[in-house]
Design a protein around this motif. Structure first.
Motif, short mmCIF file in Angstrom:
data_model
loop_
_atom_site.label_atom_id
_atom_site.label_comp_id
_atom_site.label_asym_id
_atom_site.label_seq_id
_atom_site.Cartn_x
_atom_site.Cartn_y
_atom_site.Cartn_z
N TYR A 1 -5.38 -1.06 5.89
CA TYR A 1 -4.14 -1.43 5.18
C TYR A 1 -3.00 -0.49 5.54
O TYR A 1 -3.19 0.73 5.69
CB TYR A 1 -4.39 -1.38 3.67
CG TYR A 1 -3.24 -1.90 2.83
CD1 TYR A 1 -3.11 -3.26 2.61
CD2 TYR A 1 -2.29 -1.04 2.29
CE1 TYR A 1 -2.06 -3.76 1.84
CE2 TYR A 1 -1.24 -1.53 1.53
CZ TYR A 1 -1.13 -2.89 1.32
OH TYR A 1 -0.09 -3.38 0.57
N ALA A 2 -1.82 -1.08 5.68
CA ALA A 2 -0.60 -0.30 5.88
C ALA A 2 0.50 -0.93 5.03
O ALA A 2 0.65 -2.15 5.00
CB ALA A 2 -0.19 -0.28 7.34
N ILE A 3 1.24 -0.12 4.31
CA ILE A 3 2.33 -0.61 3.48
C ILE A 3 3.50 -1.01 4.38
O ILE A 3 3.88 -0.26 5.28
CB ILE A 3 2.78 0.47 2.47
CG1 ILE A 3 1.61 0.82 1.53
CG2 ILE A 3 3.97 -0.02 1.65
CD1 ILE A 3 1.89 2.01 0.64
N SER A 4 4.05 -2.19 4.15
CA SER A 4 5.16 -2.66 4.97
C SER A 4 6.45 -2.73 4.16
O SER A 4 6.42 -2.96 2.95
CB SER A 4 4.85 -4.05 5.55
OG SER A 4 4.54 -4.96 4.51
N GLU A 5 7.56 -2.50 4.83
CA GLU A 5 8.86 -2.57 4.16
C GLU A 5 9.29 -4.02 4.00
O GLU A 5 8.86 -4.91 4.75
CB GLU A 5 9.90 -1.78 4.95
CG GLU A 5 9.69 -0.28 4.88
CD GLU A 5 10.94 0.49 5.25
OE1 GLU A 5 12.03 0.14 4.74
OE2 GLU A 5 10.83 1.44 6.04
N ASP B 1 11.38 -12.49 2.33
CA ASP B 1 10.16 -11.71 2.52
C ASP B 1 9.39 -11.57 1.21
O ASP B 1 8.17 -11.51 1.20
CB ASP B 1 10.49 -10.31 3.05
CG ASP B 1 11.16 -10.37 4.40
OD1 ASP B 1 10.61 -11.03 5.31
OD2 ASP B 1 12.24 -9.78 4.56
N ASN C 1 -0.17 -0.23 -3.77
CA ASN C 1 1.14 0.40 -3.67
C ASN C 1 1.38 1.28 -4.89
O ASN C 1 1.65 0.77 -5.99
CB ASN C 1 2.24 -0.66 -3.57
CG ASN C 1 2.17 -1.43 -2.27
OD1 ASN C 1 2.78 -1.06 -1.28
ND2 ASN C 1 1.42 -2.52 -2.28
#
Length: 208
Positions: free
Chosen positions: A74-78, A112, A183
């Motif tokens: 997992y990677a947090i995206s803007e 988004d 998050n």
């Protein structure tokens, strides 16, 4: 039969907020009149996960106690564009796996991410609770769709407060951020209110 999901943060082999996830699974079984529950701790132990890094543990389950499990890097995206969307009838009191209506709202908005407005009150985004900043303090709407585990944790630890947040008083807040199990409360991902493309003006509180 309805399916439900839990998305659980695992970082460096440690499971986060497991007690709150377990409480939610237990409450789901109880609400639908089913005895027993799933033992999340045992399920994780049986997975024998020994990799460091950040993962989303996605558990999909039925009320007959059958389940599938995945560990996904997992990677947090803007977020680039956010839009307010009105839906006065949508209910997401339990974490159903069926997210078609949420995805349809998002698709229609061509953004988004969306912030769902219900009977004039701010609720949640399509996949998270939300916080709004006023002065030095952070507030989360009392009128949530789903009482997320991160939301519960931050309220319990007094890092955030609850407030009635409506279309009419959104202009009292300067920034927002989204929170969920993956998050955390994080100043790295704070957005100005101007990121919301259709904020109402003083003369027009309608989203139409």
């Amino acid at each position: 039969m309805s399916q439900f999901i839990e998305s659980i943060k695992v970082e460096d082999q440690k499971v986060f907020l497991l007690d709150l996830h377990q409480q939610r699974v237990n409450a789901t079984f109880a609400n639908f009149g089913k005895e027993g529950s799933l033992d999340l701790g045992k399920i994780f132990t049986d997975m024998q996960h020994d990799e460091d890094g950040l993962y989303k543990w996605k558990l999909t389950y039925n009320l007959d106690k059958t389940f599938t499990k995945q560990l996904i890097p997992y990677a947090i995206s803007e977020i680039a564009k956010v839009q307010l969307v009105e839906n006065n009838s949508y209910d997401y009191s339990y974490k159903f796996a069926d997210r078609k209506e949420l995805e349809n709202m998002k698709l229609k908005a061509k953004a988004d991410e969306i912030i769902i407005v219900k009977n004039n009150y701010i609720t949640d985004t399509s996949y998270s609770n939300i916080l709004f900043k006023k002065g030095k303090d952070w507030f989360t709407p009392k009128t949530y769709l789903l009482n997320g585990v991160q939301r519960q944790h931050l309220l319990k630890t007094k890092k955030i407060k609850e407030a009635e947040i409506t279309l009419q008083n959104l202009d009292q807040y300067s920034h927002f951020q989204i929170i969920n199990a993956m998050n955390d409360f994080d100043d790295m991902f704070v957005y100005p209110m101007s990121k919301i493309s259709n904020l109402p003006t003083d003369s027009d509180f309608s989203l139409e």
